[in-house]
Enzyme design. Sequence first.
Site, PDB file in Angstrom:
ATOM      1  N   SER A  93       0.967  -1.135   0.090  1.00 21.22           N
ATOM      2  CA  SER A  93       0.020   0.094   0.026  1.00 21.22           C
ATOM      3  C   SER A  93       0.875   1.318   0.043  1.00 21.22           C
ATOM      4  CB  SER A  93      -0.991  -0.018   1.431  1.00 21.22           C
ATOM      5  OG  SER A  93      -1.509   1.475   1.604  1.00 21.22           O
ATOM      6  N   TYR A 118      -2.117  -1.219  11.095  1.00 23.39           N
ATOM      7  CA  TYR A 118      -2.592  -1.858   9.756  1.00 23.39           C
ATOM      8  C   TYR A 118      -1.395  -1.661   8.742  1.00 23.39           C
ATOM      9  CZ  TYR A 118      -3.927  -1.989   4.772  1.00 23.39           C
ATOM     10  OH  TYR A 118      -4.059  -2.181   3.370  1.00 23.39           O
ATOM     11  N   LYS A 162       1.961  -3.825   6.614  1.00 23.59           N
ATOM     12  CA  LYS A 162       2.365  -3.928   5.263  1.00 23.59           C
ATOM     13  C   LYS A 162       3.754  -3.645   5.231  1.00 23.59           C
ATOM     14  CE  LYS A 162      -1.777  -4.746   3.357  1.00 23.59           C
ATOM     15  NZ  LYS A 162      -1.961  -6.050   2.759  1.00 23.59           N
TER      16      LYS A 162
HETATM   17  P1  NAD Z   1     -11.259  -7.251   0.919  1.00 21.28           P
HETATM   18  O1  NAD Z   1     -11.481  -7.286   2.178  1.00 21.28           O
HETATM   19  O2  NAD Z   1     -12.186  -6.842  -0.043  1.00 21.28           O
HETATM   20  O3  NAD Z   1     -10.664  -8.788   0.450  1.00 21.28           O
HETATM   21  C1  NAD Z   1      -9.671  -9.499   1.476  1.00 21.28           C
HETATM   22  C2  NAD Z   1     -10.282 -10.717   1.380  1.00 21.28           C
HETATM   23  O4  NAD Z   1      -9.573 -11.643   2.035  1.00 21.28           O
HETATM   24  C3  NAD Z   1     -11.762 -11.043   1.977  1.00 21.28           C
HETATM   25  O5  NAD Z   1     -12.720 -11.683   0.908  1.00 21.28           O
HETATM   26  C4  NAD Z   1     -11.495 -11.770   2.958  1.00 21.28           C
HETATM   27  O6  NAD Z   1     -12.753 -12.648   3.397  1.00 21.28           O
HETATM   28  C5  NAD Z   1     -10.539 -12.555   2.813  1.00 21.28           C
HETATM   29  N1  NAD Z   1      -9.611 -12.860   4.039  1.00 21.28           N
HETATM   30  C6  NAD Z   1      -9.213 -12.043   5.106  1.00 21.28           C
HETATM   31  N2  NAD Z   1      -8.451 -12.616   6.053  1.00 21.28           N
HETATM   32  C7  NAD Z   1      -8.262 -13.980   5.494  1.00 21.28           C
HETATM   33  C8  NAD Z   1      -7.976 -15.146   6.157  1.00 21.28           C
HETATM   34  N3  NAD Z   1      -7.239 -15.005   7.227  1.00 21.28           N
HETATM   35  N4  NAD Z   1      -8.070 -16.378   5.549  1.00 21.28           N
HETATM   36  C9  NAD Z   1      -8.650 -16.180   4.344  1.00 21.28           C
HETATM   37  N5  NAD Z   1      -9.127 -15.300   3.726  1.00 21.28           N
HETATM   38  C10 NAD Z   1      -9.080 -14.062   4.279  1.00 21.28           C
HETATM   39  O7  NAD Z   1      -9.982  -6.304   0.691  1.00 21.28           O
HETATM   40  P2  NAD Z   1      -9.544  -5.747  -0.713  1.00 21.28           P
HETATM   41  O8  NAD Z   1      -9.791  -4.254  -0.722  1.00 21.28           O
HETATM   42  O9  NAD Z   1      -9.528  -6.508  -1.661  1.00 21.28           O
HETATM   43  O10 NAD Z   1      -7.717  -5.620  -0.578  1.00 21.28           O
HETATM   44  C11 NAD Z   1      -7.007  -6.681  -0.671  1.00 21.28           C
HETATM   45  C12 NAD Z   1      -5.553  -6.615  -0.398  1.00 21.28           C
HETATM   46  O11 NAD Z   1      -4.938  -5.209  -0.894  1.00 21.28           O
HETATM   47  C13 NAD Z   1      -5.490  -6.260   1.281  1.00 21.28           C
HETATM   48  O12 NAD Z   1      -3.994  -6.893   1.557  1.00 21.28           O
HETATM   49  C14 NAD Z   1      -5.406  -4.854   1.404  1.00 21.28           C
HETATM   50  O13 NAD Z   1      -4.811  -4.639   2.686  1.00 21.28           O
HETATM   51  C15 NAD Z   1      -4.598  -4.213   0.222  1.00 21.28           C
HETATM   52  N6  NAD Z   1      -4.948  -3.159  -0.007  1.00 21.28           N
HETATM   53  C16 NAD Z   1      -6.252  -2.508  -0.240  1.00 21.28           C
HETATM   54  C17 NAD Z   1      -6.450  -1.207  -0.603  1.00 21.28           C
HETATM   55  C18 NAD Z   1      -7.745  -0.695  -0.550  1.00 21.28           C
HETATM   56  O14 NAD Z   1      -7.890   0.476  -0.538  1.00 21.28           O
HETATM   57  N7  NAD Z   1      -8.800  -1.520  -0.870  1.00 21.28           N
HETATM   58  C19 NAD Z   1      -5.171  -0.375  -0.656  1.00 21.28           C
HETATM   59  C20 NAD Z   1      -3.967  -0.835  -0.594  1.00 21.28           C
HETATM   60  C21 NAD Z   1      -3.964  -2.200  -0.273  1.00 21.28           C
HETATM   61  C1  WQD Z   2      -9.664   9.420   0.945  1.00 19.17           C
HETATM   62  C2  WQD Z   2      -9.742  10.831   1.161  1.00 19.17           C
HETATM   63  C3  WQD Z   2     -10.182  11.253   3.395  1.00 19.17           C
HETATM   64  C4  WQD Z   2     -14.018   9.356   3.536  1.00 19.17           C
HETATM   65  C5  WQD Z   2      -6.940   4.533   2.930  1.00 19.17           C
HETATM   66  C6  WQD Z   2      -6.024   3.586   3.912  1.00 19.17           C
HETATM   67  C7  WQD Z   2      -4.954   3.319   3.107  1.00 19.17           C
HETATM   68  C8  WQD Z   2      -5.455   2.420   1.670  1.00 19.17           C
HETATM   69  C9  WQD Z   2      -6.562   3.087   1.202  1.00 19.17           C
HETATM   70  C10 WQD Z   2      -5.234   0.187   2.310  1.00 19.17           C
HETATM   71  C11 WQD Z   2      -9.091  11.388   2.627  1.00 19.17           C
HETATM   72  C12 WQD Z   2     -11.295  11.694   2.552  1.00 19.17           C
HETATM   73  C13 WQD Z   2     -12.852   9.917   3.329  1.00 19.17           C
HETATM   74  C14 WQD Z   2     -15.264  10.063   3.955  1.00 19.17           C
HETATM   75  C15 WQD Z   2     -13.675  12.130   3.302  1.00 19.17           C
HETATM   76  N1  WQD Z   2      -5.858   1.225   2.064  1.00 19.17           N
HETATM   77  N2  WQD Z   2     -12.556  11.393   3.309  1.00 19.17           N
HETATM   78  N3  WQD Z   2     -14.996  11.645   3.708  1.00 19.17           N
HETATM   79  O1  WQD Z   2      -7.283   7.460   3.895  1.00 19.17           O
HETATM   80  O2  WQD Z   2      -6.523   7.828   1.597  1.00 19.17           O
HETATM   81  O3  WQD Z   2      -6.625   5.555   2.379  1.00 19.17           O
HETATM   82  O4  WQD Z   2      -7.554   3.618   2.164  1.00 19.17           O
HETATM   83  O5  WQD Z   2      -4.173   0.278   2.189  1.00 19.17           O
HETATM   84  O6  WQD Z   2      -4.265   2.565   3.736  1.00 19.17           O
HETATM   85  O7  WQD Z   2      -5.659   4.619   4.937  1.00 19.17           O
HETATM   86  O8  WQD Z   2      -8.698   6.438   1.652  1.00 19.17           O
HETATM   87  O9  WQD Z   2     -11.034   6.685   0.905  1.00 19.17           O
HETATM   88  O10 WQD Z   2     -10.474   6.610   3.454  1.00 19.17           O
HETATM   89  O11 WQD Z   2      -9.994   8.735   1.953  1.00 19.17           O
HETATM   90  O12 WQD Z   2     -13.779  13.347   3.381  1.00 19.17           O
HETATM   91  O13 WQD Z   2     -16.349   9.943   4.378  1.00 19.17           O
HETATM   92  O14 WQD Z   2     -11.177  10.989   1.461  1.00 19.17           O
HETATM   93  O15 WQD Z   2     -10.236  12.390   4.598  1.00 19.17           O
HETATM   94  O16 WQD Z   2      -8.722  12.514   2.378  1.00 19.17           O
HETATM   95  P1  WQD Z   2      -7.182   6.979   2.597  1.00 19.17           P
HETATM   96  P2  WQD Z   2     -10.061   7.008   2.285  1.00 19.17           P
END
Ligand code: NAD
Ligand code: WQD
Length: 339
Positions: free
Chosen positions: A126, A151, A155
């Site tokens: 991330s 969290y 990472k």
């Molecule tokens: P998500 O929660 O939609 O998907 C994660 C999946 O993993 C889910 O289906 C959940 O049921 C499964 N899971 C969790 N723990 C498990 C376990 N112990 N065993 C088996 N399955 C398990 O999340 P996402 O948004 O698709 O994110 C996927 C990956 O990307 C994560 O590692 C997340 O940290 C990373 N990531 C997400 C974002 C974002 O904003 N969505 C940003 C950066 C990184």
């Molecule tokens: C985006 C912008 C908020 C909600 C998070 C995690 C990051 C990554 C992605 C996994 C920010 C603003 C949000 C709302 C708002 N996940 N906001 N009103 O914070 O960039 O990142 O998700 O790795 O680790 O921290 O994403 O979508 O929460 O926010 O004004 O109701 O929207 O302040 O500026 P963020 P976000």
Amino acid sequence: MSKILVTGGLGYIGSHTVVELQNAGFEVVIIDNLSNSSMEVIDGITTISKQKPLFEKLDLRNKIEVSTFFQKYQDIEGIIHFAASKAVGESVDNPLLYYENNLNTLIYLLQECNKNEINNFIFSSSCTVYGEPDSLPINETAPVKKATSPYGNTKQISEEIIFDTCSVSNLKSIALRYFNPIGAHESTEIGELPLGVPQNLVPFITQTAAGLREQLSIFGNDYPTPDGSCVRDYIHVVDLAKAHVVALQRLLGNKGVTNFEFFNIGTGTGSSVLEVVNSFEKVTQQKLNYKIVDRRAGDVISVYADTKKANEELGWKSEKSIEESLLSSWNWEKKVRGL
Ligand code: NAD
Ligand code: WQD
């Protein structure tokens, strides 16, 4: 056909990646414990790709079951590891849950990689590892800063665990540092389905437009940015999914420069919260009820990717505009709510 294990393959990013892997000719086996997803996602994937992925309901925290899985599937050539807990606020309240789920699952998988000679491993990292950037756009040489949440810390630690493992084994790995994934598959068969009140901006916007939420709160308009609201790099989830396919092909083709590489996966363009809201209103013709409220604790001011490394070395580039991404999020929300 290479068989690829996708952990968390029923989740938001995982499901879109499964489709792109199938489109590219890979056979996919999914592990998911359904803690943040549902079985219906398999139907969505199958409708789009016309191929039903293999599926094992399994909790990756169960070391014995993980081991049994690898005894059953002896022909896996690569792993894409999405499974993790991802809610930043929840990780502050319950850090041990996050350290257990995000680190134990990784360790057990890597142990199985070593045991079974599976040498290709892609990890969901991330942009959160960068913290508040010193300069923008941010490239991969920027320092990893102290994490602001458990969290984010998982990472950072995960990247270190993978690096150390690659140093002493045949493992090759790529960590993809995602910026802010949004949007849904154009078919509206799969998309993001947050449980409870969404913490992320775009699902909150679409749920507000759909009438599930009264009002969107915009967290701060007094930041040192052009319009005062925070700036992020919002990337369409299908573009993000495709980055996994090219990263996997790089690993399978032994094209990596080092055994552990990491790439920024974003669009390279920053958008402010107010710009996102305005674009959403314009492209969907929906009026959003919103108000400006105080800053949210822990938010970085501005972050967007320098994507040169991914463009040049992975040969990957995001294609979809923020308008397309927001429209796809809205189309998905409408489908889910029956609007
Ligand atoms: P998500 O929660 O939609 O998907 C994660 C999946 O993993 C889910 O289906 C959940 O049921 C499964 N899971 C969790 N723990 C498990 C376990 N112990 N065993 C088996 N399955 C398990 O999340 P996402 O948004 O698709 O994110 C996927 C990956 O990307 C994560 O590692 C997340 O940290 C990373 N990531 C997400 C974002 C974002 O904003 N969505 C940003 C950066 C990184
Ligand atoms: C985006 C912008 C908020 C909600 C998070 C995690 C990051 C990554 C992605 C996994 C920010 C603003 C949000 C709302 C708002 N996940 N906001 N009103 O914070 O960039 O990142 O998700 O790795 O680790 O921290 O994403 O979508 O929460 O926010 O004004 O109701 O929207 O302040 O500026 P963020 P976000």
